[in-house]
Design a protein around this motif. Sequence first.
Motif, PDB file in Angstrom:
ATOM      1  N   GLY A 156      31.300  35.348  43.995  1.00 39.41           N
ATOM      2  CA  GLY A 156      32.269  35.843  44.962  1.00 39.41           C
ATOM      3  C   GLY A 156      32.894  37.135  44.484  1.00 39.41           C
ATOM      4  N   ALA A 157      34.016  37.444  45.084  1.00 46.29           N
ATOM      5  CA  ALA A 157      34.700  38.699  44.764  1.00 46.29           C
ATOM      6  C   ALA A 157      35.215  38.657  43.325  1.00 46.29           C
ATOM      7  CB  ALA A 157      35.856  38.907  45.726  1.00 46.29           C
ATOM      8  N   LEU A 183      32.530  47.984  40.823  1.00 48.91           N
ATOM      9  CA  LEU A 183      32.556  47.621  42.232  1.00 48.91           C
ATOM     10  C   LEU A 183      31.145  47.577  42.824  1.00 48.91           C
ATOM     11  CD1 LEU A 183      35.740  49.480  43.512  1.00 48.91           C
ATOM     12  CD2 LEU A 183      35.342  47.008  43.438  1.00 48.91           C
ATOM     13  N   ALA A 222      29.562  44.440  41.732  1.00 48.57           N
ATOM     14  CA  ALA A 222      30.114  43.317  42.485  1.00 48.57           C
ATOM     15  C   ALA A 222      29.503  43.276  43.889  1.00 48.57           C
ATOM     16  CB  ALA A 222      31.630  43.431  42.566  1.00 48.57           C
ATOM     17  N   ALA A 223      29.350  44.472  44.478  1.00 45.12           N
ATOM     18  CA  ALA A 223      28.796  44.536  45.828  1.00 45.12           C
ATOM     19  C   ALA A 223      27.349  44.051  45.845  1.00 45.12           C
ATOM     20  CB  ALA A 223      28.879  45.968  46.354  1.00 45.12           C
ATOM     21  N   LYS A 273      28.941  38.494  39.825  1.00 45.64           N
ATOM     22  CA  LYS A 273      30.313  37.985  39.718  1.00 45.64           C
ATOM     23  C   LYS A 273      31.015  38.720  38.576  1.00 45.64           C
ATOM     24  CE  LYS A 273      33.975  35.520  39.951  1.00 45.64           C
ATOM     25  NZ  LYS A 273      34.854  35.464  41.138  1.00 45.64           N
ATOM     26  N   GLY A 330      39.549  40.345  43.811  1.00 48.30           N
ATOM     27  CA  GLY A 330      39.516  39.470  44.964  1.00 48.30           C
ATOM     28  C   GLY A 330      40.361  38.245  44.668  1.00 48.30           C
ATOM     29  N   GLU A 331      40.487  37.968  43.368  1.00 48.35           N
ATOM     30  CA  GLU A 331      41.172  36.776  42.918  1.00 48.35           C
ATOM     31  C   GLU A 331      41.837  37.120  41.589  1.00 48.35           C
ATOM     32  OE1 GLU A 331      39.642  32.233  42.458  1.00 48.35           O
ATOM     33  OE2 GLU A 331      38.630  33.717  41.228  1.00 48.35           O
TER      34      GLU A 331
END
Lengths: 230, 242, 272
Positions: free
Chosen positions: B35-36, B178, B181-182, B186, B202-203
């Motif tokens: 995820g983010a 980034l 991540a994209a 993770k 994101g978290e």
Amino acid sequence: MHEGSGAWQLVVSGDPALYAIVRLSLAVSLSAVALAALVGLPLGGALALARFPGRGVLIVIINAFMGLPPVVVGLAVYLLLSRSGPLGDYGLLFTPTAMVIAQAILITPIIAALTRQTVEDLWLEYRDEMNAMGVTPFARLATLLYDARIALVTAMLAGFGRAAAEVGAVMIVGGNIDGFTRTMTTAIALETSKGDLPLAMGLGLVLLAIVLAVNASAWGLRVFAERRIG
Amino acid sequence: MRAPAPDLPLMFENVSLRAGDTLLLRDIDLIIRPGAPTLLVGPNGAGKSTLLRLAMGLVAPTLGAVTWGGSPDPAPRRRAMLFQRPVMLRRSAGANLIYALKHAGVARDVWPARVRDLLERVGLEHVAQRPARKLLGGEQQRLALARALARDPEILLLDEPTANLDPAATRAVEEIVLNAAASGVKILMASHDLGQVRRLAGEVCFLVAGRLHEKAAAEVFFQHPQSPLTQAFLRGDLVMET
Amino acid sequence: MRFFMKLILAATVAFGAAPAQAQDKSIIVASTTSTQDSGLFNYLLPLFKAKTGIDVKVIAQGTGQALDTGRRGDADVVFVHAKSAEEKFMAEGFGVKRFDVMYNDFVLVGPVADPAGVKGGKDIVAALKIIDAKKAPFVSRGDKSGTHLAELALWKDAGLDPAANKESWYREIGQGMGAALNTAKAMGAYVLSDRGTWISFKGKDGLAIAVEGDAKLFNQYGVILVNPAKHPHVKADLGQAFVNYVISPEGQKDIAGYRIEGQQLFFPNAGK
């Protein structure tokens, strides 16, 4: 320089006997360094990385063996290679090979001990990174030896210096045979015993010049390498 | 070739780590899923780096268990780590990448293509032949990033990778992170730069004195912090556990 | 082990320390420092090589050590000067046959200032008694060499035993002839030397012959082929060729021909 004028005359005039002695000294000591590096580098590196019972004792022993008396090593090799000794069948006593063996034994602890120290320091720096890259133990050793290569040249130079300067071991196992096993140091000892102190001193200066030249080229290599690889 | 076994989810189950008399981490329960990006924040000494080292498998917990894709085997499969001060191997930038590819089990015949691709991803094509140790600080950090990405990770752990970099170099590193991540990697990254956390997260996991104090989505963490301690931290107060 | 030996050989050959294949028409002669330091071998061996094509590798040691090298089988021929030790070597079966080769003589060398006042004497025993009485410094080889054994025999003739009595003026140095002369010069001491080493010694200043010409100072050299029955690898043929040469009329003539500063150093007496 009055003291060494006799020797310098030999150098300048290109005395073939002197050059043969210089060549043999270099060949014997360089062979000994190559042999000792073959054993000492992996041994020192493994000691730096491995953890096993008795490791501390082994390190102390190897460090202490840096100060092995050449005469004792010479005597041990003599007894080993003598026709009446366990390896007598090879007929190596009083040959350059015997001198290489004695010098290699003498300097292997030096190279191993300095390698262990160098690799252990580098390992502290590299440990996390290598673990994160999943590097296997054997590859770790190879990488650390490779990356410490510039510092390890110094360890090998220390070995070379000791080998080139020692007289006790090569005298015993080589026999100081004219034109066959006579090195710079045994020639110096011989000229001293003949009372030709100026020639002995001059040969000593020639030896010093050779050791200086070897170290200077190693230093140059080091500076060049550091500029290249950092 | 390495086994394709996954490293995610990464799970901390009731993990404590003691060093001598000091409890560096206590009772950490945490699950990291794809995820983010997840950002670890907290004051110095809160245990961010320690948590990352545990997540990488570089240290074993004193109590509790860390598992990767359900397995307790700490050998890195599809995870990689970027240290605050990465070690540059004493060889060229390109050779540093080849080294990582080799030890990730990548087949030799694809090395040249992968090296070119990785250098391009971090914008270092022009220094491939340069000794890694002669690169600038920001370049070294980007090369280390490329080296980590060479492992084709599912999860990338980053320990304050921009702490010593100027803004331009920081921006370059953040962009690479980034992009990674994209592309589905993770990110688990420690930072004490709240601006950076806002830009990337994101978290957010908020650590104080070895405890996981709060875990929340980034906008919740910043807009609606739950505890007074978190509020104080976001205000810029010095926080310590009483 | 065999692999390791091959490795060592490869390393030495690679650096040119050892010829890939030794030119194996060579023998090893264990001899004494006096024959080497006096330069005799440098003169004699090229002549021998020209006649036979055989290379002689000389290991210069004290007589005791040289005989021991032969005993261990590490030399093909021993060429030494201590008859009693040589006869013991023969009795033990390590030699094939002992031949007299030549002699030179010992001289008592001392400081030019002659503190014991023994200069010009012909009686070595009397001179040693005076040195003992005056406690003049005396340097002994102390290395079980032929010269050392000869020196001990002379003290015995004088009825003295300074080594056993640990006299403070009596210094055993355990080194070769040249080193003993160097030491004597530095300490202003007397020392017994073979004439050959003395004549060719380069640092004579401050030293001079004090006593010479006594029959007791006679110094006989012998040559022995190491017994192949004890050590099968001994190069008996080549070694025998060397022995034959030094005791042949031709070799004897060559030995007589070696001179330094016009002085003959060794007097051939083979077969006499």
